[in-house]
Design an enzyme around this catalytic site. Structure first.
Site, PDB file in Angstrom:
ATOM      1  N   ASP A 266       0.873  -1.166   0.000  1.00  0.00           N
ATOM      2  CA  ASP A 266       0.000   0.000   0.000  1.00  0.00           C
ATOM      3  C   ASP A 266       0.916   1.222   0.000  1.00  0.00           C
ATOM      4  O   ASP A 266       2.097   1.130   0.345  1.00  0.00           O
ATOM      5  CB  ASP A 266      -0.958   0.006   1.199  1.00  0.00           C
ATOM      6  CG  ASP A 266      -2.161   0.913   0.930  1.00  0.00           C
ATOM      7  OD1 ASP A 266      -2.056   1.790   0.042  1.00  0.00           O
ATOM      8  OD2 ASP A 266      -3.191   0.766   1.603  1.00  0.00           O
TER       9      ASP A 266
HETATM   10  C1  BGC Z   1      -5.014   3.265  -0.053  1.00  0.00           C
HETATM   11  C2  BGC Z   1      -5.070   2.277  -1.212  1.00  0.00           C
HETATM   12  C3  BGC Z   1      -4.832   2.991  -2.509  1.00  0.00           C
HETATM   13  C4  BGC Z   1      -3.494   3.717  -2.440  1.00  0.00           C
HETATM   14  C5  BGC Z   1      -3.142   4.474  -3.696  1.00  0.00           C
HETATM   15  C6  BGC Z   1      -3.768   4.110  -0.096  1.00  0.00           C
HETATM   16  O1  BGC Z   1      -3.856   5.155   0.819  1.00  0.00           O
HETATM   17  O2  BGC Z   1      -5.083   2.566   1.161  1.00  0.00           O
HETATM   18  O3  BGC Z   1      -6.297   1.597  -1.214  1.00  0.00           O
HETATM   19  O4  BGC Z   1      -4.896   2.087  -3.574  1.00  0.00           O
HETATM   20  O5  BGC Z   1      -3.539   4.645  -1.376  1.00  0.00           O
HETATM   21  O6  BGC Z   1      -3.937   5.581  -3.846  1.00  0.00           O
END
Ligand code: BGC
Length: 745
Positions: A266
């Site tokens: 993530d």
């Molecule tokens: C989120 C993800 C997301 C990623 C990219 C993170 O803060 O938890 O679900 O895909 O950001 O935007």
């Protein structure tokens, strides 16, 4: 003779078409070479630096390829409800493109509420086409974290409270996306069930609960859906961050489940040099960009798996064993996506996608209550329809965190009702309450002005006045995508409707009997006012075509067939979360992390309410139709089965009403004489069937030992105990119409 000549000519033509021209270049560039051959060939040509280079981001949403070899960079995108607008290379800010307004598909909780695998395939195929058109290789979704608490801000991005439902619904989505040469990145793996302190909290979960509740949907996505990517979650499990959690990524995902795709962190979820290298992470994204450490931009070389990794390799701290494994997985992803053999250019914001969004949104709308057959609406020429509530007008694809979208257009409920009835009825909207007046998020602006400084009393009085004498009053409220509602980064603070909405509903109920309440939310909302109104509809964040889809159901153009993907309790205190240590967790003095203890174990959602015999407002699986269905007697095909055999249980279902409708026939399994504690029953099958008036169909479920099993901690695996089992069949977990028993030998 003639026949022989014809046959030989055909053979010649066939041979000519099927003989590929000899490919002169290196195997990795040969689109017709088997993927593994391409991977090995490319790997053999890469330098250490090039291999390490691939494992980290080079911009906010891309990671490196191998330019020297003509191997392209990998483009990632949110996900999971549409293709995120383009951002600047090294900033979260929008790039300001004018051609990146996507089709917003319904939130995943809306998809789950369809209980329809074909809808999931339609969703996956359509969003995959949009991703491919926008030249994205990895779509950051779908999300399948279980709705453990109604307070989790991201429940709307997931598929409900039940592992079987989520597991069955995620598979076609993944397959549909990947048919387009786009990898689905299933997230957030794993036991990531709250936003509160999401980067600092350790989920303490026993093994049985982990395997029975929190892992099955991920496992199905990998083993049945053949997902090409998985995203590690922000939180810790077993005291180790999940983006480099050995047990979750190496032992379970890669070794036990045989996952051959890439593990993507993530954004900012990678927190340790050595664990990142050794514990199964393949691509590190977003480090130092989520506010964790606030480093300057363009810090990619400092990422855990960039220069520190290279240094460790050069100093002999690491061997190339892990590196080659990571590089192989990334190359495999590239050969499956951007360098795949079949050309595919996708398509974007087309009538087919708008229609898909509308169909999925409508199929997930749940008719919770319909006393006196108030719905479908029967609108006469010259009638007056009054809509009340902010959610009737608020554009909802904006907000909510990373799933925020910039859409080509969005039809709100007011516009949906106007489209349906505007030429024969007077359609009026009054505010009713002021909820959240923000209209832009992450530089996407709805262009609405929702400011309203009037007091709640004035707004209620206005709504009551408008409602008097109206033929229909439709209250459209619920939650929204702002902080502490349905959004990333914050959890909710209450189960009740916010912003004095309950007062508005109660006041309207007193002046008009034809009150329809539409609750738009992505997580459970308590409804203590439910007895005061005849019709209640659970709507969701329906995306681009939201309002039209809602109007399709209210008007009866589409007969509702959605079913609740989670339980709605009467009150929060009825639920399984009783202590602070369970939720939101506890941080002891001097400790670095919060500890969140999943003490309720496997008793999540209906498993809890049924075990404790606590009545609920709306049961898991509940949802009405404008027609009625009659269930025949369930029949087991034989009296017993063996652990390596199968059992078929079938039931006849008949449409006994006067309009066509779809019913979700649900199969639950009970193990009444188990030697260990088991839920009263668990969902193990469902089929959505469409029946014309008077029509009857036989629905058959095939049951294998996995549907009868629990996760045995002693055996480290699934176990089905011999003895009697019951197949319970009905239209809801709370409405079992027929039962068949059989024995497992
Ligand atoms: C989120 C993800 C997301 C990623 C990219 C993170 O803060 O938890 O679900 O895909 O950001 O935007």
């Amino acid at each position: 003779m003639k026949k022989t000549i014809t046959l030989s000519a055909a053979a010649l033509i066939l041979a000519a078409c099927c003989t590929q021209p000899k490919f002169d270049g290196p195997a990795y560039l040969n689109p017709n070479a088997p993927i593994e051959e391409r991977v090995e060939d490319a790997l053999s040509r890469m330098t250490l630096e090039e291999k390490v280079g691939m494992t980290t981001a080079q911009s906010k949403f891309s990671s490196r390829g191998v330019p020297r070899l003509g191997i392209p960079e990998v483009w990632h995108t949110d996900g999971p409800h549409g293709i995120r607008p383009e951002v600047l290379w090294d900033e979260w800010d929008q790039a300001g493109w004018t051609n990146d307004s996507c089709t917003a598909f319904p939130a995943l909780i809306n998809l789950a509420a369809t209980w329809d695998k074909e809808m999931s395939m339609l969703y996956g195929t359509s969003i995959g086409e949009e991703a491919r058109y926008r030249k994205k290789d990895i779509l950051l979704g779908p999300g399948v974290n279980i709705c453990r608490t109604p307070y989790n801000g991201r429940n709307f991005e997931y598929m409900g409270e039940d592992p079987f439902l989520s597991g069955k619904m995620v598979v076609p989505y993944v397959q549909g996306v990947q048919q387009n040469g786009v990898a689905a990145c299933v997230k957030h793996y794993a036991v990531n069930n709250q936003e509160f302190q999401r980067t600092q909290s350790n989920s303490v979960v026993d093994d049985r609960t982990l395997h029975e509740i929190y892992l099955p949907a991920f496992k199905a996505a990998v083993q049945e859906g053949n997902a090409w990517a998985i995203m590690g979650s922000y939180n810790l499990y077993n005291g180790q961050f999940n983006c480099h959690n050995k047990k979750l990524l190496v032992d379970i995902l890669k070794n036990d489940w045989g996952f051959d795709g890439v593990v993507v962190s993530d954004w900012g979820g990678c927190r340790d040099d050595e664990e990142a290298v050794l514990n199964g992470l393949d691509i590190e994204m977003g480090t130092w960009t989520n506010g964790l450490s606030g480093a300057a931009s363009d810090s990619y070389r400092n990422y855990h798996m960039a220069d520190p990794y290279l240094k460790g390799l050069r100093e002999g701290k690491y061997t190339t064993k892990e590196l080659d494994d990571k590089a192989r997985r990334i190359l495999r992803t590239i050969f499956r996506t951007s360098m795949r053999p079949e050309p595919n250019y996708g398509r974007f914001v087309c009538p087919e996608h708008y229609q898909a969004a509308r169909d999925i949104a409508a199929a997930g709308v749940v008719l919770l209550k319909n006393d006196n057959n108030l719905l479908p609406m029967n609108v006469k020429e010259g009638a007056k329809i009054v809509l009340v509530g902010e959610n009737a007008v608020k554009k909802m694809v904006v907000g909510g965190g990373s799933s925020n979208l910039k859409t080509a257009y969005e039809v709100n409920p007011l516009e949906g009702i106007q489209n349906a009835y505007g030429d024969k009825a007077e359609v009026v909207w009054v505010r009713g309450y002021v909820g959240d007046t923000s209209t832009s998020y992450n530089a996407v602006d709805t262009g609405q002005d929702l400011t309203d400084n009037r007091t709640p009393e004035v707004l209620i009085a206005e709504a009551v006045e408008a409602a008097k004498g109206a033929d229909y009053v439709i209250f459209v409220g619920g939650l929204n995508k702002s902080a502490h509602q349905d959004t990333e980064s914050y959890d909710r603070l209450q189960l009740d409707l916010p912003y004095a909405q309950e007062d508005v509903i109660r006041a309207l109920a007193q002046v008009n009997d034809n009150l329809i309440v539409v609750n738009i939310s992505g997580s459970p909302v308590s409804m203590p006012w439910a007895d005061e109104v005849d019709a209640i509809v659970q709507g969701w964040y329906g995306g681009t075509e939201s309002g039209n889809a809602l109007a399709d159901v209210l008007s009866g153009k589409i007969n509702p067939s959605g079913k609740m993907p989670f339980t709605v309790p009467y009150k929060y205190e009825d639920g399984p979360i009783k202590t602070e240590r369970q939720y939101p967790g506890i941080k002891e003095e001097g400790e670095e992390f919060w500890q969140t203890h999943y003490d309720e174990g496997i008793y999540v959602g209906y498993r809890w309410y049924e075990a404790k015999q606590i009545p609920v407002q709306w049961a898991f699986g509940h949802g009405l139709s404008y027609t009625t269905f009659e269930y025949g007697q369930a029949k087991a095909a034989k009296a017993s089965m063996t652990a390596d055999g199968k059992m078929t249980v079938s039931v006849d279902v008949k449409n006994t009403g006067d309009r066509e409708g779809a019913e979700v026939v649900q199969l639950y399994i009970a193990d009444p004489a188990s030697s260990i504690d088991r839920p009263v029953k668990e969902l193990k099958g469902f089929e959505k069937i469409t029946l014309k008036p008077g029509e009857s169909k036989t629905v058959s479920f095939e049951i294998a030992a996995d549907a009868l099993s629990y996760y045995s901690v002693e055996d480290n695996g699934w176990k089905a105990e011999a003895g009697e089992f019951q197949a319970l069949i009905g239209p809801s977990s709370a409405d079992i119409r027929t039962t068949a028993s059989f024995e497992l030998k």
